[in-house]
Design an enzyme around this catalytic site. Sequence first.
Site, PDB file in Angstrom:
ATOM      1  CE1 TYR A 287      -3.399   2.816   0.611  1.00 48.18           C
ATOM      2  CE2 TYR A 287      -2.113   3.316   2.573  1.00 48.18           C
ATOM      3  CZ  TYR A 287      -3.099   3.662   1.667  1.00 48.18           C
ATOM      4  OH  TYR A 287      -3.769   4.846   1.799  1.00 48.18           O
TER       5      TYR A 287
ATOM      6  CD  GLU B  16      -8.136   7.544   4.797  1.00 52.84           C
ATOM      7  OE1 GLU B  16      -8.191   7.598   6.044  1.00 52.84           O
ATOM      8  OE2 GLU B  16      -7.099   7.229   4.196  1.00 52.84           O
TER       9      GLU B  16
ATOM     10  CD1 TRP C  49      -3.749   2.235   5.717  1.00 50.11           C
ATOM     11  CD2 TRP C  49      -5.818   3.037   5.880  1.00 50.11           C
ATOM     12  NE1 TRP C  49      -4.265   2.346   4.447  1.00 50.11           N
ATOM     13  CE2 TRP C  49      -5.536   2.837   4.520  1.00 50.11           C
ATOM     14  CE3 TRP C  49      -7.072   3.535   6.225  1.00 50.11           C
ATOM     15  CZ2 TRP C  49      -6.453   3.110   3.502  1.00 50.11           C
ATOM     16  CZ3 TRP C  49      -7.983   3.806   5.207  1.00 50.11           C
ATOM     17  CH2 TRP C  49      -7.671   3.594   3.864  1.00 50.11           C
TER      18      TRP C  49
END
Length: 185
Positions: A17, A39, A47
């Site tokens: 990522y 988000e 995350w």
Amino acid sequence: MKQRCFWVTDSELYKKYHDCEWGTPVYDDETLFEFLILETFQAGLSWITILNKRENFRKAFDNFDYKKIATYSESKYESLLLDAGIIRNKLKIRSAITNAKLFMEIQKEFGSFSKFIWGYVNEKPILNKFKKRADVPATTDLSDKISKDLKKRGFKFVGSTVVYAYMQAVGMVNDHTTDCFRYPK
């Protein structure tokens, strides 16, 4: 060994990522919406939790198709609440549906969501020069401004911290630390 930003763990998913997506400018509405959904679900969570569930989110939310999500029925909402593969937060699921509708309203007003959101930075990423973790802010005056605008339009789960994380993810700001291999030379 590649030098990466301080927040990258040993997780191969996290490394991929970071190396391939985070901080890369995104201008297409479909991907901008995907990151908006991810988000907003990340708010209050790590995350990596979201990354680990990303493909489940993709399946559950019709490949992040905002046009479909905007039309979700009450029964679809209820089925999402039962989907163990995603974050089963009533308010966040409801907000995904609301935000999809509002996303399309912005498209009508500005021609695209991309024009709207990138207009805040004159279509060019802000290149920061952060050296260490303590330098990287959680919010900025600009994320405060965008957050207020989105909230005024009715968007949910778009506080300044979420908005700044979004700006980082879609490359509106380049917050790769100066020692990271992804920092532009």
